[in-house]
Design a protein around this motif. Structure first.
Motif, mmCIF file in Angstrom:
data_model
loop_
_atom_site.group_PDB
_atom_site.id
_atom_site.type_symbol
_atom_site.label_atom_id
_atom_site.label_comp_id
_atom_site.label_asym_id
_atom_site.label_seq_id
_atom_site.Cartn_x
_atom_site.Cartn_y
_atom_site.Cartn_z
ATOM 1 N N ILE A 41 -1.071 -18.953 -82.228
ATOM 2 C CA ILE A 41 -2.002 -18.555 -83.289
ATOM 3 C C ILE A 41 -1.611 -17.233 -83.963
ATOM 4 N N PRO A 42 -1.235 -16.187 -83.206
ATOM 5 C CA PRO A 42 -0.907 -14.915 -83.876
ATOM 6 C C PRO A 42 0.225 -15.024 -84.904
ATOM 7 N N GLU A 43 1.109 -16.020 -84.741
ATOM 8 C CA GLU A 43 2.202 -16.170 -85.698
ATOM 9 C C GLU A 43 1.761 -16.885 -86.977
ATOM 10 N N LEU A 44 0.547 -17.423 -86.989
ATOM 11 C CA LEU A 44 0.112 -18.238 -88.128
ATOM 12 C C LEU A 44 -0.469 -17.408 -89.262
ATOM 13 N N ASP A 45 -1.020 -16.254 -88.921
ATOM 14 C CA ASP A 45 -1.562 -15.384 -89.965
ATOM 15 C C ASP A 45 -1.148 -13.957 -89.657
ATOM 16 N N THR A 46 -0.134 -13.530 -90.385
ATOM 17 C CA THR A 46 0.503 -12.260 -90.042
ATOM 18 C C THR A 46 -0.295 -11.047 -90.505
ATOM 19 N N SER A 47 -1.404 -11.277 -91.214
ATOM 20 C CA SER A 47 -2.204 -10.119 -91.633
ATOM 21 C C SER A 47 -3.256 -9.760 -90.581
ATOM 22 N N LEU A 48 -3.382 -10.608 -89.556
ATOM 23 C CA LEU A 48 -4.429 -10.397 -88.551
ATOM 24 C C LEU A 48 -3.879 -9.707 -87.317
ATOM 25 N N ALA A 49 -4.791 -9.051 -86.603
ATOM 26 C CA ALA A 49 -4.450 -8.550 -85.272
ATOM 27 C C ALA A 49 -5.151 -9.445 -84.254
ATOM 28 N N PHE A 50 -4.539 -9.592 -83.088
ATOM 29 C CA PHE A 50 -5.102 -10.455 -82.048
ATOM 30 C C PHE A 50 -5.180 -9.705 -80.737
ATOM 31 N N GLU A 51 -6.190 -10.030 -79.974
ATOM 32 C CA GLU A 51 -6.360 -9.409 -78.665
ATOM 33 C C GLU A 51 -6.662 -10.500 -77.637
ATOM 34 N N TRP A 52 -5.858 -10.553 -76.597
ATOM 35 C CA TRP A 52 -6.152 -11.495 -75.512
ATOM 36 C C TRP A 52 -7.348 -10.977 -74.727
ATOM 37 N N ILE A 53 -8.283 -11.871 -74.456
ATOM 38 C CA ILE A 53 -9.452 -11.490 -73.653
ATOM 39 C C ILE A 53 -9.444 -12.364 -72.397
ATOM 40 N N PRO A 54 -8.927 -11.817 -71.288
ATOM 41 C CA PRO A 54 -8.763 -12.655 -70.094
ATOM 42 C C PRO A 54 -10.064 -12.886 -69.331
ATOM 43 N N LEU A 55 -10.085 -13.990 -68.579
ATOM 44 C CA LEU A 55 -11.272 -14.369 -67.803
ATOM 45 C C LEU A 55 -11.063 -14.228 -66.299
ATOM 46 N N ALA A 56 -9.802 -14.097 -65.897
ATOM 47 C CA ALA A 56 -9.464 -14.296 -64.479
ATOM 48 C C ALA A 56 -10.179 -13.331 -63.542
ATOM 49 N N ASP A 57 -10.485 -12.121 -64.021
ATOM 50 C CA ASP A 57 -11.092 -11.117 -63.133
ATOM 51 C C ASP A 57 -12.609 -11.231 -63.034
ATOM 52 N N LEU A 58 -13.197 -12.073 -63.862
ATOM 53 C CA LEU A 58 -14.661 -12.112 -63.880
ATOM 54 C C LEU A 58 -15.218 -12.685 -62.582
ATOM 55 N N PRO A 59 -16.215 -12.035 -61.993
ATOM 56 C CA PRO A 59 -16.857 -12.632 -60.813
ATOM 57 C C PRO A 59 -17.706 -13.827 -61.242
ATOM 58 N N LEU A 60 -18.129 -14.613 -60.262
ATOM 59 C CA LEU A 60 -19.074 -15.695 -60.572
ATOM 60 C C LEU A 60 -20.385 -15.081 -61.042
ATOM 61 N N TYR A 61 -20.986 -15.698 -62.033
ATOM 62 C CA TYR A 61 -22.216 -15.135 -62.585
ATOM 63 C C TYR A 61 -23.307 -15.049 -61.512
ATOM 64 N N ASN A 62 -23.930 -13.886 -61.439
ATOM 65 C CA ASN A 62 -25.018 -13.682 -60.484
ATOM 66 C C ASN A 62 -26.016 -12.729 -61.129
ATOM 67 N N GLU A 63 -27.188 -13.229 -61.385
ATOM 68 C CA GLU A 63 -28.201 -12.426 -62.068
ATOM 69 C C GLU A 63 -28.556 -11.164 -61.268
ATOM 70 N N ASP A 64 -28.369 -11.227 -59.939
ATOM 71 C CA ASP A 64 -28.695 -10.065 -59.102
ATOM 72 C C ASP A 64 -27.835 -8.845 -59.443
ATOM 73 N N VAL A 65 -26.598 -9.081 -59.917
ATOM 74 C CA VAL A 65 -25.731 -7.924 -60.233
ATOM 75 C C VAL A 65 -25.601 -7.729 -61.736
ATOM 76 N N ASP A 66 -26.375 -8.507 -62.505
ATOM 77 C CA ASP A 66 -26.310 -8.404 -63.959
ATOM 78 C C ASP A 66 -27.366 -7.420 -64.458
ATOM 79 N N HIS A 67 -27.064 -6.147 -64.229
ATOM 80 C CA HIS A 67 -27.939 -5.119 -64.797
ATOM 81 C C HIS A 67 -27.059 -3.968 -65.262
ATOM 82 N N GLY A 68 -27.563 -3.197 -66.203
ATOM 83 C CA GLY A 68 -26.741 -2.137 -66.794
ATOM 84 C C GLY A 68 -25.500 -2.768 -67.419
ATOM 85 N N ASP A 69 -24.355 -2.110 -67.201
ATOM 86 C CA ASP A 69 -23.100 -2.641 -67.746
ATOM 87 C C ASP A 69 -22.563 -3.820 -66.937
#
Ligand SMILES: Cc1cc2nc3c(=O)[nH]c(=O)nc-3n(C[C@H](O)[C@H](O)[C@H](O)COP(=O)(O)O)c2cc1C
Length: 202
Positions: A41-69
């Protein structure tokens, strides 16, 4: 967080790089076909910037730890989404639906409801499969989740890559099929227009 730009985009003055697009891949597999498509995709539109947003480090969702940041990987993930103008998700289909790692990530980006990273965010959907049905069912579920989050998913346009094994050079990790590149480019162009249209909805 890795910021990847096409060689041409890197040469452009920052003020001419009008938009930054985040790329999320719904597969953790090292040799992921979807990652190959995303990397084209980044090679298709050379006027854009792209940022990879990885998922691998995310813990399993748990509402108990979903507070603040939230946990540090979650904070980074949300911040990356907040930083970009739009997100393109490139994802496989698992068992006729959304891959668990991607659903988990979308759930983290859905809270807190009023300030959720994906709320109001323009999102494009792309999917690749070695099969013949192009991730249609997976994309339906991803869209359904994104709509619940009130993300702004590009309407009308769809981008499915079927029989992806015939369309890439798996060893060199490149997209080789010109027709797929043409449709992907068209999709990305529509998505860029959509970013402005979606902003106008604010
Ligand atoms: C658990 C599992 C379920 C799958 N279910 C589907 C499916 O429903 N539809 C489909 O097109 N491919 C399915 N596949 C095949 C994937 O499309 C294929 O493994 C693909 O290469 C995964 O994407 P990736 O290469 O980006 O990792 C499945 C694969 C796995 C491992």
């Amino acid at each position: 967080m890795t910021v990847v730009k096409s060689k041409e985009a890197n040469k452009l003055a920052p003020e001419r790089r009008t938009k930054t697009v985040g790329l999320i891949v719904g597969s953790l597999r090292e040799h992921s076909f979807n990652r190959i498509i995303a990397a084209a995709i980044p090679e298709l539109d050379t006027s854009l910037a792209f940022e990879w947003i990885p998922l691998a480090d995310l813990p399993l969702y748990n509402e108990d730890v979903d507070h603040g940041d939230g946990p540090e990987p979650v904070r980074r993930f949300r911040e990356a989404i907040n930083r970009v103008d739009g997100v393109i998700i490139v994802s496989p289909e698992y068992n006729s639906g959304i891959p668990g790692v991607l659903k988990n990530a979308l759930d983290w980006a859905s809270t807190p409801a009023k300030t959720a990273a994906l709320r109001g965010k323009p999102v494009g959907l792309v999917g690749a499969t070695p099969g013949v049905k192009g991730t249609i069912l997976s994309q339906q579920q991803i869209r359904q989740t994104l709509e619940a989050i009130q993300a702004r998913v590009l309407p009308f346009h769809k981008m499915y890559v079927s029989q992806v094994g015939d369309k890439v050079d798996a060893e060199r990790r490149t997209l080789t099929d010109d027709t797929t590149r043409k449709y992907l480019k068209r999709y990305v162009q529509q998505f860029i227009l959509w970013i402005d249209q979606a902003r106008a909805l604010d």
